[in-house]
Motif scaffolding. Sequence first.
Motif, PDB file in Angstrom:
ATOM      1  N   ILE B 582      15.419  29.579 -12.541  1.00 43.79           N
ATOM      2  CA  ILE B 582      15.684  28.472 -11.607  1.00 43.79           C
ATOM      3  C   ILE B 582      15.255  27.204 -12.234  1.00 43.79           C
ATOM      4  CG2 ILE B 582      15.101  27.502  -9.497  1.00 43.79           C
ATOM      5  CD1 ILE B 582      15.086  30.279  -8.071  1.00 43.79           C
ATOM      6  N   TRP B 583      14.061  27.156 -12.965  1.00 40.27           N
ATOM      7  CA  TRP B 583      13.606  26.204 -13.507  1.00 40.27           C
ATOM      8  C   TRP B 583      14.382  25.687 -14.704  1.00 40.27           C
ATOM      9  CZ3 TRP B 583      11.149  22.113 -11.713  1.00 40.27           C
ATOM     10  CH2 TRP B 583      10.275  22.369 -10.593  1.00 40.27           C
ATOM     11  N   ALA B 621      10.669  23.457  -4.916  1.00 40.25           N
ATOM     12  CA  ALA B 621       9.895  22.438  -6.059  1.00 40.25           C
ATOM     13  C   ALA B 621      11.190  21.867  -7.241  1.00 40.25           C
ATOM     14  CB  ALA B 621       8.977  23.594  -6.822  1.00 40.25           C
ATOM     15  N   ARG B 622      12.026  22.671  -7.199  1.00 42.96           N
ATOM     16  CA  ARG B 622      13.103  22.433  -8.070  1.00 42.96           C
ATOM     17  C   ARG B 622      13.813  21.097  -7.643  1.00 42.96           C
ATOM     18  NH1 ARG B 622      14.826  21.122 -11.865  1.00 42.96           N
ATOM     19  NH2 ARG B 622      16.525  22.048 -13.304  1.00 42.96           N
ATOM     20  N   PHE B 623      14.002  21.223  -6.419  1.00 47.37           N
ATOM     21  CA  PHE B 623      14.905  20.004  -5.808  1.00 47.37           C
ATOM     22  C   PHE B 623      14.134  18.885  -5.930  1.00 47.37           C
ATOM     23  CE2 PHE B 623      15.056  17.175  -2.150  1.00 47.37           C
ATOM     24  CZ  PHE B 623      16.422  17.084  -2.258  1.00 47.37           C
ATOM     25  N   MET B 629      20.409  18.442  -7.960  1.00 45.54           N
ATOM     26  CA  MET B 629      20.449  20.131  -7.669  1.00 45.54           C
ATOM     27  C   MET B 629      20.722  20.589  -6.405  1.00 45.54           C
ATOM     28  SD  MET B 629      18.520  21.575 -10.967  1.00 45.54           S
ATOM     29  CE  MET B 629      19.076  23.405 -10.600  1.00 45.54           C
ATOM     30  N   ALA B 630      20.709  19.758  -5.439  1.00 46.39           N
ATOM     31  CA  ALA B 630      20.666  19.973  -4.022  1.00 46.39           C
ATOM     32  C   ALA B 630      21.835  21.127  -3.623  1.00 46.39           C
ATOM     33  CB  ALA B 630      21.045  18.654  -3.032  1.00 46.39           C
ATOM     34  N   VAL B 631      23.021  20.816  -4.169  1.00 43.44           N
ATOM     35  CA  VAL B 631      24.053  21.727  -3.877  1.00 43.44           C
ATOM     36  C   VAL B 631      23.960  22.917  -4.314  1.00 43.44           C
ATOM     37  CG1 VAL B 631      26.541  21.937  -3.869  1.00 43.44           C
ATOM     38  CG2 VAL B 631      25.670  19.854  -3.380  1.00 43.44           C
TER      39      VAL B 631
END
Lengths: 147, 1195
Positions: B582-583, B621-623, B629-631
Motif C-alpha cells: 500500500i505504501w 496514513a497513506r491518504f 490517492m483518495a479514490v
Amino acid sequence: MILAVLFANSVGNVLIERFNGVPAEERLTWRSFLVKLGAENLKGVKNEELLVACHKSVYIVYTMLGDVSIFLVGKDEYDELALAEAIFIITGAVKDICGKPPTERVFLDKYGRICLCLDEIVWNGLLENTDKDRIKRLIRLKPPSEF
Amino acid sequence: MAEASGKTLMDLISADPTPIPAKSSSSASASASTSSTASPAAASAGSHLQQPMSTKTTLGEKKSKRATLTQIQNDTISVAKAALNPVKANIMPQRQRQKKKPVSYTQLARSIHELAATLDQKSSQKQLVNHVFPKLAVYNSVDPSLAPSLLMLNQQCEDRNVLRYVYYYLARILSDTGMSPGGGIPTPNWDALADIDAGGGVTRADVVPRIVNQLTSEASNSETEFHARRLQALKALTYSPSGNSELLSKLYEIVFGLLDKVADVPNKRKKGVFGTKGGDKESIIRSNLQYAAMSALRRLPLDPGNPLFLHRAAQGVSFADPVAVRHSLEILSELAARDPYSVAMTLEKLASPAGALQDILHLNDVLARVALARLCHSISRARALDERPDIRSHFNSILYQLLLDPSERVCYEAILCILGKYDNTERTDERASGWYRLTREILKLPEAPSKDKSNKTKRPQPLIKLVMRRLESSFRSFSRPVLHAAARVVQEMGKSRAAAFAMGLQDIDESVHVNAFSDVLDDAETNDSSHPEGIRRTSSISAGPGRNETIASLLASLMEVVRTTVACECVYVRGMVVKALIWMQSPHESLDELKSIIASELSDPAWPAALVNDVLLTLHARFKATPDMAVILLEIARIFATKVPGKIDADVLQLLWKTCLIGAGPDGKHTALEAVTIVLDLPPPQPGSMSGLTSLDRVSASDPKSALALQKLVQAAEWFLGENANYAASEYAWESATPPGTALMMLDADKMVAAASSRNPTLAGALTRLQRCAFSGSWEVRIVAVQALTTIAIRSGEPFRLQIYEFLYTLAEGGVQSQLSEMHLSNGEDQGVSGTGLGVLITPMLKVLDEMYVGQDELIKDMRNHDNANKEWKDEELKKLYETHERLLDFVSLFCYIPRAKYLPLGPISAKLIDTYRTKHNITASSGSTDPTVLATGISDLIYESTQPAPAASNSSGLDDDLVNAWAANLGDDGLLGNNAPAMSRVNEFIAGVGTDAPDVDEENVFSRPSVGYDDMWAKTLLENNELEEDDARSGSSSPDSTGSVESSISSHFGGMNYPSLFSSKPSSQATAKSSGSKYQSTYEGYGSPIREEPPPPYSYSEPQSRESFENPMAGSSSRSYGSDDDEPRKSTGTRFGTALYDFTAGGDDELNLTAEEELEIEYEVDGWFYVKKKRPGRDGKMAGLVPVLYVNQS
C-alpha cells in the motif's frame, strides 16, 4: 525494551514470565494473547523455528523448544530481528542447561537455573549477556571474563 | 487441559523430584487442594496458574485465588513467628512424610531460615541450591522476612551457587513494588500482611535499607577475589525502584567511583575488541569491572545535562568488553537524540577514520552496532552541528558503512536511519530528504583502515543499489522475522517516498529535474560541502537517464519479490507485506494487482481483526501522506467492507470514507461516493441471495456476527450518504435556482427521476440506492435509509426533494411494502408489523416535508393574490410568513443540520419577502432562534418571548463554495485528524506509531463498546423529560410531533455527533437530540422504544467536548457563536439549586462524590442523573459531575 519474556508449556500453562514496563492490568491480556497465539500457530512447528507477530508498534517473536514455547515481546530497538537474536540466546541457554530441547519435566527440574540464566540475559527489559560461556560463568557467580 | 505427561508447575514445588504419576493437571491440583492440609495454598495457586488461556475468570477461580492468598497469608505469619522463635523441628523429616505433595511457601521459607542457620554443613548448601531456592523461584515475589536469612547467607556462605541465588532473591526483594514482574504463583502483598501481624511482621521498608547497605558495601569492595560478587551486588542494586533518590545518588557515586578507577587506565583495547583471551589478569578484572559499571549506568536514569555523565558514557566506547561498549553506545545515542552537539564534540576524535567508532563496525555485538547507527544518525542530522560539517560527515560515513553489516538487524537500522525514520516522530521533510539520500548518494569506503576487508566493496556503490540488493536477498530468507522486518523496511521506504512526492519531488525518478531537486533539497537539508569526498552526489557523477531508470527498475524488481512474499504462511508477515505494498503503491500505477492481492488475502479467515484494522489504518496514513490517492484508497477500503465486514472497525472505515471524500476533490467526489454506495449494493448476507455478483463484491458474512457487522456497516453507509451526498453532489437547496413551482408541475414520477439523474447523476445514484435500501433489508437498515433520504430531501432542491417525497409517501402508504412484501418476507426480516410499522415511523419525516410543501403552496397562492390585487404585503402578513418560515426551520433543524441563515423552507421565492421583513424589523439572519439550544429545542417560540436572545455576535455570512472548499481542505488536514473522537484518536495513534497496550484477545469483544455513551444518556433523558414541556409543545406546534422521537433516538445512534459528517455541526445535532426528545417523546413512545432497545451504538463519543472541536465553517461564523452561547440557554431556562440529601460515592469518572447537606447547582438532568456543580471542590478535587436525581433535594 523487551516488554515480556514468557515460557509456557504445550497446553498453555505459563511456566515463567517476566514483564518489564507493562502495566499490571495489561499483563493478563498479554498473557492470554500470547498463549492463544501459541495455541493457534505453534502446532507442528519445528524446534526453534521462529514465528512472528505484531500488534501496533509492538513485536512478538516466539518459538517452540521441546515441550516448551517461548515468547518475547518487544518494542523500539527490540524489533522482530533483535527479539529473534534474544530468543536465540535464550533457547541456547535453556538447551545448555537441559542438555537438549527440554521436556516439561526437565524444564521444571532445572527451573531455578533457567531463572538465573534469564536474569543474566534480560536485565530490566534490556538484553544483557549474549555469550553462552559468559552466561554459564555468571550464573555460577564467576566473573564474565576469566583469567 | 488434560495432558498426558501431567507435569505442571506444581510438580516443581513438590519435595520429591521423582516423577509424579500422570494425571491431568487440573485434577492434580484439585485433589491436592482438597486432600492436602499442609499445602492448599500452593495447590490452589497452581490451579490458578494453569489456566491462563481462559480469559473469563470464573467466580470459582477468584475464590480459589482468594483462598490462596489467605492461606499464604496465614503461612507467612506463622513463618514470621517461627523466625522470631526459632523452631527446633527439622523440616526434612516432615518433607519425607509427605512425599509427592507440593511444598508450601511456608515450608520453603522455614527451610531457608533453618538452612541459613546450619550453613556450615555441606548438606545444607546442597539442599538450598538443589531444592529450596529453585522452588522458591516459582513464587511471584519473595517475602521480606526472608531478607535477614538471605543477608546472613550472603555474609557467611562461601558456595558460589548459593550466593548467586542469594543475589537473585535480594534483587527481587529490592525490585518488588507490589506488582512484581516475576510471574509464577501469585503471592500476597507482604507489606500489607506484615501490617496485619503487628507483632512480628517484617516489611520491605524494614529490610531494604539493610539490603542496600550490605550490597553497596560489597559493590565498593575492591578486593580482587571479590570482584565477581561485586558485579552481582551492583547488578542487584540496579533493581531497586528508581523513585528512591537517595539510593540513586548512592548508585551514581558507586558507578562513577568505579569508572574513575577502571576507565582511565589506558588499556590494550585492540586486543579486547577481537577477544579477551590472553589478557593479563589485571586488565581482565578491569574489563569486568568496566562492564559492571557500564551495565549499571545503563540502568540508571539518563542525566542529559551532566558533562561527567557524558564523559563516563563516552569512555565506555573504548572498553574491551563488548557488552560494555554496547551499553555505552546506547547511552550515547539516547543522549545524542537530546543534545547532539555535546555528544558530537565528545566523540569527535573517536569518529575519525581511524577512531574507535570504526572498530565498533567489526564488534561482535549486534545491538552495539544498532546503537552506533542511531548515534550516527542523530549526529549527522543535527542542525546544531551545521558549523561542523566535518564531524557530521564522519558520522554519516559510518552510518553508510553500516549498510554493509552482515546482520540484517544492523543493516535495516541503518536503512531506516537513512530514510529518516528514527523514532516515532514523523517529519515529512526528514522523510523526503531521507528518500533523496537513499536514491542519490553513494557509499565509498574510507581508504585508511580497511586492512581486513576484501576489495570487492571498495568500489563506490549507490546506496539504493546496496539497499535493494540486500532487501531482495532478505525476501528470499526462510526466517519469518527477517521477512517481516524486510517488509517493514519496504513500508518505511514507501513512507519516505510518499513524503518525497508530497514535498514536490514527484518527478524524482526523472533525470531531467535532478539538478532542480537538489537545489530544492539543499535548502531543506544540508549544504553540499558537508559531504566528505567519500559521499558525493550521484547527480554529479551519473546524471544520465539510464541511472534514473535504474531506480525505477530496481524498485520494480524489489516489489516483484515483495509480492511473492504474500505466499508466506505467516499472516503477520503477509499483513506487513500488504502494508508495504500500500505504501509503495503510487497514485499513477495500476491498482489491479494490489486489489486482487488484498482481496485474496482478506478471504483468508486466519487474519485477526486487529491486523485487518491495522491495514485499514494504514490506508488512513497513506491518504494523509498522499491525498491524491483518495479514490484508490477508497477502492481498497471497499474490499475490506465487502470481504471482512465483521472484522473491521466501522468508525475507522467511516472516517476513511469521509476523509477520502473530501480529499477526492471536485472531480473525484462522484467516484468517492460511489465507493461508499457500493456497500449498499451488497446483498444481504443470506447464502441464497449472493448469486450474480462478482467475486470482489461477494460478502463473506456467513456467521451471525459478521452479518450483524455488515448490517451495521450498511447503516453506517446509509447514514454517511444521507449526510454527505449533498456535499459530494454539490446540490444544495439553498443554492438551487429551480423555483418550487417548476418542480410541482412535474408530477410524473418517471419524468422526475429522469430529470433528476440528468441534472445530477451523483445524487441520483445515491438516491436510487437509498431508496432500494428503504424497502428491502432489515428494519434497522430501512429506517436509517429513510432517515438519510429525509436528510437529502431537506437539503436538496427540486426535483430531488419531490422525488424523495413521492417515494416516502408511497412507502408510508404501504404501496411499496405490499408490492415487495413477498421479498420482504422471504429474507426473514419482517419485524412483525407486516410492513406498516415502517410506514408509521416515517410519517413524521413525511410530515415535515408536507408542511414545507403546504407552506410553499400557500405562499404561492398568497403571492398570486397579492399580484392579482396589486397589493403590497402588509406587515402582519409578512410576520405570519416569517413565523411560518422560522417554524419550518425549527422542524427541519430537528432532522439535520441546515444553514439557517440561507435555508428557505418556503422555497426561493420567499427569499425576498423574508428579507423585507427582516430588514424592517432589524432581525439579522442568524439571530432569533439560531442559538443552538433554542433553535433545536423547537420550543423557541416559547422561550423567544420570555428571554430575548442577544443578537448574534456575528452576522452569518452564509454559505458559499469557497467556504465549503476551504473547510473541506481543512478537514483533510490535521483539523480533522486532530479531533479526539475514538476513531480519530485510533488513526492518530496509528500514524504516530505509538501503542504498546495489550491486544484484545477475546473476539467477543470486537463489538463491545462503552454501553452507554454520553450522548446517548443525554438523548434519553430528553426523551423522558417532564410533561409540562410536552404539553406546551403540543399546543405550539401540531403536526410533526412524532418526528422528534424517531429522529432523536435514531440520531443518537447515527446522528451527527457520531459519524463524521460534513453537515453535522455538532452543536446543532446535539441540540437536536435534546430538543426533539424533550418535546415529542411521549406521543410516540411506543415506536421510540424499540429503537432504544437496540444494542448500544458503537459510535458514541465518550468525551462530550469532542464535538466542540469539530468546527463547521459551513455554518459560517455563526457556528462559533453557537459555541460561545452554549451555556446561556441552560441558564436562561433557569439554573436550579439543590442540596444533597445523602452521601453519594462516585462510581465512575463522570460521577461526583456527594456529602449530605452539600449545596449544589443543578445544570441539567440526564436520564435520572443530575449534572451538578458544587460551590467548592470536594475531597477528590472535583467540582462538577453526575449524581442520581434522588440524592438531590431541589430547592
